[in-house]
Motif scaffolding. Structure first.
Motif, short mmCIF file in Angstrom:
data_model
loop_
_atom_site.label_atom_id
_atom_site.label_comp_id
_atom_site.label_asym_id
_atom_site.label_seq_id
_atom_site.Cartn_x
_atom_site.Cartn_y
_atom_site.Cartn_z
N GLU A 80 0.83 -1.21 0.00
CA GLU A 80 0.00 0.00 0.00
C GLU A 80 0.87 1.26 0.00
O GLU A 80 0.65 2.18 -0.79
N SER A 83 3.30 1.50 -3.27
CA SER A 83 2.72 1.74 -4.60
C SER A 83 2.00 3.09 -4.68
O SER A 83 1.23 3.32 -5.61
N GLY A 107 -7.45 -1.33 -5.23
CA GLY A 107 -6.68 -2.30 -5.99
C GLY A 107 -5.39 -2.75 -5.33
O GLY A 107 -4.85 -3.79 -5.71
N VAL A 108 -4.89 -2.00 -4.34
CA VAL A 108 -3.62 -2.37 -3.70
C VAL A 108 -3.83 -2.86 -2.27
O VAL A 108 -2.86 -3.20 -1.59
N ARG A 110 -5.48 -5.49 0.67
CA ARG A 110 -5.75 -6.92 0.76
C ARG A 110 -7.25 -7.21 0.66
O ARG A 110 -7.66 -8.21 0.09
N LYS A 112 -9.38 -5.42 -0.95
CA LYS A 112 -9.89 -4.84 -2.19
C LYS A 112 -11.00 -3.82 -1.93
O LYS A 112 -11.92 -3.65 -2.71
N ARG A 180 -9.20 3.47 -16.68
CA ARG A 180 -9.56 2.54 -15.62
C ARG A 180 -9.81 3.35 -14.35
O ARG A 180 -9.19 4.38 -14.13
N ASP A 184 -9.34 0.54 -9.25
CA ASP A 184 -9.14 -0.76 -9.89
C ASP A 184 -7.70 -0.98 -10.37
O ASP A 184 -7.36 -2.08 -10.82
N THR A 186 -4.03 -1.98 -10.40
CA THR A 186 -3.19 -2.87 -9.62
C THR A 186 -1.81 -2.23 -9.43
O THR A 186 -1.51 -1.18 -10.00
N VAL A 187 -0.98 -2.89 -8.64
CA VAL A 187 0.39 -2.40 -8.45
C VAL A 187 1.11 -2.35 -9.79
O VAL A 187 1.80 -1.37 -10.11
N ASP A 189 -0.22 -2.00 -12.78
CA ASP A 189 -0.78 -0.90 -13.57
C ASP A 189 -0.16 0.43 -13.16
O ASP A 189 0.17 1.27 -14.01
N ARG A 190 0.00 0.62 -11.88
CA ARG A 190 0.49 1.89 -11.37
C ARG A 190 1.94 2.16 -11.80
O ARG A 190 2.32 3.31 -12.01
#
Length: 371
Positions: A80, A83, A107-108, A110, A112, A180, A184, A186-187, A189-190
């Motif tokens: 968390e 990212s 998205g990051v 646990r 969600k 997106r 939503d 994810t790590v 994606d970021r």
């Protein structure tokens, strides 16, 4: 709680979303003064005399200190905090304040699910200093080398909508657009998100390596391991090297122990606020807890735990059976703001509990030191 089928075929109740890595063997606590020692020696290169070691280079020292201070003051998990994007860091305000709030994207986490986090003002200041110094230098060097244009994929953000659930819109090198919801992402994606800066593309990922590229979340384990080795080398007396299993001389920390320590710290602070700062009578204290919840519930909320059992039995096991109010007794007047250090309180808790590291440098033997 939820019902599952047990080994005998019957139904049993278990906590929902219990932390998978919250085994007792994984839990480590450090008191605030022990964290300060660990940061100074392990990350800032200090000697027991509280001065930087001769020849200390301090590679990315400001980044590492800012990250650890963020985790210890917010309770964020490694993924968390590791990212975070630059625009997700709370901004300091002119009117001050000890803590600032931000949002952890779903998205990051646990669970969600998004949640609010609070981070100390001085940690935010250290992040800002890092962004303006070594991070800016690494980004500018990467831009001069046109490093970002050579990456296999980047997503150049064109817009982040201002909504309750913001949407991130981008285009890639081929001009293909995409979008997106921020929650939503994810790590992975970021790590692909960039924005068009004054000198070219810049990563939106907050924590960068020396090349100016996103620093992988799991790489923080190496930073902590290096700091642990340095603390052991510098703080352990030569005649006790390799013979300090309970971290009496040299503290040992992991990214997740920052979260455990935050839980312990907030429990003590919240009890202090209730019992001292507001000067509540027993009846008023009972009414306050009925309205706002007791400190255990508050810590559970800050950590984002679905199960109170995880908070009480795992993260705060050493103090689950202690009467904190009796520990904190002694102040006849409400505690003024800002709250003073609670080193003596934590030292007492550590003395009466198992598993809490509390290193008092005033008791360090003269033979301990740099070798």
């Amino acid at each position: 709680m939820k019902q599952i089928v047990g080994r005998d075929g019957g139904g049993i109740a278990v906590p929902v979303a219990r932390a998978k890595d919250a085994r007792r063997s994984n839990v480590h606590w450090l008191t605030p003064r022990t964290w300060r020692l660990w940061i100074d020696v392990g990350l800032r290169g200090h000697t027991p005399g509280e001065i930087p070691e001769v020849g200390w280079l301090g590679r990315l020292e400001d980044r590492n200190v800012a990250f650890v201070r963020t985790l210890t003051s917010s309770g964020l998990r490694r993924a968390e905090g590791g990212s975070l994007l630059v625009f997700e860091v709370p901004a300091r305000q002119l009117d001050g304040g000890r803590y600032y709030s931000g949002r952890v994207a779903a998205g990051v986490t646990r669970s969600k699910k998004p949640r609010t986090f609070y981070v100390a003002a001085d940690a935010v200041g250290e992040i800002e200093a890092y962004v303006a110094s070594s991070r800016a230098w690494a980004v500018r060097r990467a831009q001069r080398q046109r490093l970002y244009q050579q990456l296999p994929e980047i997503r150049l953000v064109t817009e982040i909508t201002r909504r309750v659930n913001p949407v991130v819109r981008w285009r890639n090198q081929a001009g293909v657009v995409g979008e997106r919801k921020l929650n939503d992402l994810t790590v992975a994606d970021r790590m692909l998100l960039y924005h068009d800066g004054s000198h070219g593309p810049e990563p939106l990922w907050l924590w960068l390596n020396e090349c100016g590229l996103p620093f992988h979340v799991h790489s923080w384990d190496g930073v902590f391991a290096t700091a642990n080795r340095r603390c052991e080398r510098v703080l352990t007396p030569s005649n006790r090297m390799g013979l300090d299993p309970h971290q009496v001389f040299a503290p040992y920390a992991t990214p997740h122990s920052a979260r455990h320590s935050f839980a312990l710290y907030m429990l003590v602070v919240l009890n202090t606020l209730m019992d001292q700062k507001y000067g509540l009578s027993p009846e008023e204290r009972r009414d306050f807890r009925q309205l706002y919840g007791d400190p255990w519930f508050m810590v559970q909320t800050l950590l984002g735990h679905a199960s109170r059992e995880t908070t009480v039995d795992r993260y705060l096991a050493p103090v689950a059976d202690l009467q904190l109010r009796s520990m904190l007794a002694g102040a006849s007047e409400p505690v003024p703001a800002p709250m003073p250090e609670l080193d003596r309180t934590f030292a007492r808790i550590a003395k009466e509990s198992v598993g809490i590291q509390d290193v008092d440098m005033r008791m360090a033997p003269p033979s301990g030191g740099l070798r």
